[in-house]
Design an enzyme around this catalytic site. Structure first.
Site, PDB file in Angstrom:
ATOM      1  N   PHE A   1      60.060  58.967  15.433  1.00 57.00           N
ATOM      2  CA  PHE A   1      58.770  58.967  14.441  1.00 57.00           C
ATOM      3  C   PHE A   1      57.455  58.195  15.741  1.00 57.00           C
ATOM      4  O   PHE A   1      56.284  58.618  15.415  1.00 57.00           O
ATOM      5  CB  PHE A   1      59.327  57.422  13.590  1.00 57.00           C
ATOM      6  CG  PHE A   1      57.803  57.100  12.827  1.00 57.00           C
ATOM      7  CD1 PHE A   1      57.395  57.498  12.236  1.00 57.00           C
ATOM      8  CD2 PHE A   1      57.294  55.602  13.833  1.00 57.00           C
ATOM      9  CE1 PHE A   1      55.864  56.982  11.438  1.00 57.00           C
ATOM     10  CE2 PHE A   1      56.150  54.899  13.213  1.00 57.00           C
ATOM     11  CZ  PHE A   1      55.195  55.581  11.918  1.00 57.00           C
ATOM     12  N   ASN A   2      58.116  57.340  16.161  1.00 60.88           N
ATOM     13  CA  ASN A   2      57.148  56.703  17.590  1.00 60.88           C
ATOM     14  C   ASN A   2      56.413  57.970  18.385  1.00 60.88           C
ATOM     15  O   ASN A   2      55.126  58.043  18.391  1.00 60.88           O
ATOM     16  CB  ASN A   2      57.439  55.941  18.728  1.00 60.88           C
ATOM     17  CG  ASN A   2      57.795  54.901  18.114  1.00 60.88           C
ATOM     18  OD1 ASN A   2      57.511  54.197  16.842  1.00 60.88           O
ATOM     19  ND2 ASN A   2      58.848  53.641  18.839  1.00 60.88           N
TER      20      ASN A   2
ATOM     21  N   ASP B   1      54.614  47.588  17.038  1.00 61.03           N
ATOM     22  CA  ASP B   1      54.229  47.936  15.477  1.00 61.03           C
ATOM     23  C   ASP B   1      54.809  47.445  14.390  1.00 61.03           C
ATOM     24  O   ASP B   1      55.083  48.139  13.330  1.00 61.03           O
ATOM     25  CB  ASP B   1      54.170  49.268  14.859  1.00 61.03           C
ATOM     26  CG  ASP B   1      55.242  49.383  15.507  1.00 61.03           C
ATOM     27  OD1 ASP B   1      56.368  49.615  15.977  1.00 61.03           O
ATOM     28  OD2 ASP B   1      55.832  51.151  14.554  1.00 61.03           O
TER      29      ASP B   1
ATOM     30  N   ASP C   1      61.166  46.206  15.519  1.00 62.16           N
ATOM     31  CA  ASP C   1      60.327  45.237  15.936  1.00 62.16           C
ATOM     32  C   ASP C   1      60.111  43.337  15.863  1.00 62.16           C
ATOM     33  O   ASP C   1      60.414  42.261  16.914  1.00 62.16           O
ATOM     34  CB  ASP C   1      58.751  45.575  15.387  1.00 62.16           C
ATOM     35  CG  ASP C   1      58.741  46.886  16.230  1.00 62.16           C
ATOM     36  OD1 ASP C   1      58.073  47.280  16.962  1.00 62.16           O
ATOM     37  OD2 ASP C   1      59.109  48.151  14.822  1.00 62.16           O
TER      38      ASP C   1
ATOM     39  N   THR D   1      57.667  49.739  21.835  1.00 60.78           N
ATOM     40  CA  THR D   1      58.151  49.802  20.803  1.00 60.78           C
ATOM     41  C   THR D   1      57.601  51.055  19.446  1.00 60.78           C
ATOM     42  O   THR D   1      58.304  50.531  18.881  1.00 60.78           O
ATOM     43  CB  THR D   1      58.984  48.909  20.474  1.00 60.78           C
ATOM     44  OG1 THR D   1      58.265  47.991  20.234  1.00 60.78           O
ATOM     45  CG2 THR D   1      59.987  48.242  21.533  1.00 60.78           C
TER      46      THR D   1
ATOM     47  N   ASN E   1      53.750  51.675  12.473  1.00 62.25           N
ATOM     48  CA  ASN E   1      55.369  51.805  11.018  1.00 62.25           C
ATOM     49  C   ASN E   1      53.613  50.911   9.720  1.00 62.25           C
ATOM     50  O   ASN E   1      54.669  51.789   8.389  1.00 62.25           O
ATOM     51  CB  ASN E   1      56.351  50.115  11.260  1.00 62.25           C
ATOM     52  CG  ASN E   1      57.742  50.342  11.556  1.00 62.25           C
ATOM     53  OD1 ASN E   1      57.613  51.924  11.969  1.00 62.25           O
ATOM     54  ND2 ASN E   1      57.916  49.943  13.045  1.00 62.25           N
TER      55      ASN E   1
ATOM     56  N   HIS F   1      66.719  50.019  16.150  1.00 59.43           N
ATOM     57  CA  HIS F   1      66.216  50.050  17.376  1.00 59.43           C
ATOM     58  C   HIS F   1      65.688  49.476  18.361  1.00 59.43           C
ATOM     59  O   HIS F   1      65.625  50.064  19.938  1.00 59.43           O
ATOM     60  CB  HIS F   1      65.142  51.545  17.034  1.00 59.43           C
ATOM     61  CG  HIS F   1      65.924  52.954  15.922  1.00 59.43           C
ATOM     62  ND1 HIS F   1      66.350  53.467  15.775  1.00 59.43           N
ATOM     63  CD2 HIS F   1      65.244  52.191  14.029  1.00 59.43           C
ATOM     64  CE1 HIS F   1      66.829  53.912  14.520  1.00 59.43           C
ATOM     65  NE2 HIS F   1      65.386  53.068  13.353  1.00 59.43           N
ATOM     66  N   ASP F   2      64.690  49.326  18.431  1.00 60.83           N
ATOM     67  CA  ASP F   2      63.613  48.799  19.720  1.00 60.83           C
ATOM     68  C   ASP F   2      64.413  46.965  20.276  1.00 60.83           C
ATOM     69  O   ASP F   2      63.985  47.205  21.652  1.00 60.83           O
ATOM     70  CB  ASP F   2      62.132  48.131  18.703  1.00 60.83           C
ATOM     71  CG  ASP F   2      61.286  48.359  17.755  1.00 60.83           C
ATOM     72  OD1 ASP F   2      61.537  50.458  18.003  1.00 60.83           O
ATOM     73  OD2 ASP F   2      60.688  48.176  16.754  1.00 60.83           O
TER      74      ASP F   2
END
Length: 326
Positions: free
Chosen positions: A171-172, A10, A15, A130, A39, A245-246
């Site tokens: 969040f995810n 996303d 990402d 992700t 996102n 993060h991803d």
């Protein structure tokens, strides 16, 4: 042999770097990109995936749009977006311009692209989601007969501790807890890279300076992405440097030694008044539930950044053209 991968994403600043890493490293065979609302809306995340591929010179990887809302969603349950972190476009910061990218959107939807890829690739494929797990859960429900074609799922989401969107939920997972519950209950091999791991991978000024020193248009775009991302993380969370993060998902596939893992039972909270969307990770085996995931813990941060910076370098180098002729 490279690991065959479908990225379900996303984009999203982090990402974008994951796409670069997956496309650049020879240990990964990037088969397809699928997008999901997360996102930003799925229309924006799909456009962003195409824009990243255009700027990085990534061609021949089909990009298909997936779900525009949570799995159990309806007219009264709109998707949650992270405009406070990623901006109104989902990829604020760089000046991409208003034109359409020259990288096309595949006419298939995400589920069809995943199905076709699993059916046609000679080896089982690793799914790397992700964003919210809406596409992956929908696919598992629609095509249980194809689960033998899935090698494993390596996801960014959840946490062994606190959340980032609510005190308990990341969040995810919070975007679609029911989908996450389906994935963690699927019986497939799952690796969870959560906030407890990703918050170790900060884009420090030294990291940004190393990327800037590459001096390519792609490197400049990456610096713009990280600069914007740093600003929103400072404003929203008070972080002095933003976590990326991803890309830890693909980094783990490239070099499993970069992230230590523990086996644990992971459950997703669906009904808690204050804890909906939390990942309940039984690190000490107190529940007696069987372990269903490998959970990321400690990160080799310098090693991780070496991979990311090298990906920006490789994709930023001019492509070799045909030899000059007299």
């Amino acid at each position: 042999m490279p690991v065959p991968v479908i990225l379900d994403c996303d984009p999203g600043h982090d990402d974008a770097f994951n796409i670069l890493l997956a496309a650049a490293h020879p240990a990964v065979e990037l088969l397809a990109l699928t997008t999901v609302a997360g996102n930003q809306t799925v229309e924006k995340t799909t456009l962003n995936a195409r824009r990243v591929c255009e700027v990085a010179g990534i061609r021949g990887v089909p990009i298909a749009a997936g779900r525009d809302r949570p799995l159990r969603g309806g007219p009264d349950r709109e998707p949650r977006v992270a405009a406070d972190i990623h901006g109104g476009s989902g990829l604020d910061g760089p000046g991409f311009g208003e034109g359409e990218p020259d990288v096309p959107q595949d006419p298939r939807d995400a589920l069809t692209l995943i199905r076709d890829t699993l059916l046609t690739h000679p080896a089982p494929v690793t799914l790397v989601p992700t964003g919210p797990l809406s596409n992956i859960a929908t696919f598992l429900l629609a095509h249980p007969e194809l689960t033998p074609r899935i090698e494993r799922i390596v996801l960014m989401g959840g946490s062994t501790g606190r959340g980032n969107t609510t005190p308990a939920a990341e969040f995810n997972i919070l975007c679609d807890p029911e989908a996450a519950d389906i994935v963690f209950s699927s019986g497939l091999p799952i690796t969870m890279i959560g906030l407890n791991a990703t918050h170790q991978a900060r884009a420090t000024p030294e990291v940004v300076a190393r990327i800037a020193a590459l001096g390519t248009p792609l490197a400049r775009l990456c610096v713009q992405l990280l600069t914007y991302f740093a600003g929103t993380y400072r404003e929203v969370y008070g972080f002095d440097t933003p976590p990326l993060h991803d890309p830890l998902t693909v980094a783990h596939l490239i070099d499993p030694s970069l992230i230590s893992l523990v086996r644990a039972a992971v459950s997703v909270e669906l009904t808690g008044t204050h804890t909906r969307g939390a990942t309940v990770v039984d690190l000490h085996g107190v529940t007696g539930r069987p372990a269903n995931a490998d959970v990321g813990m400690e990160v080799d941060v310098p090693g991780f950044w070496e991979l990311v910076i090298d990906a920006v370098r490789v994709l930023g180098e001019p492509a070799e053209g045909p030899p000059d002729t007299p």
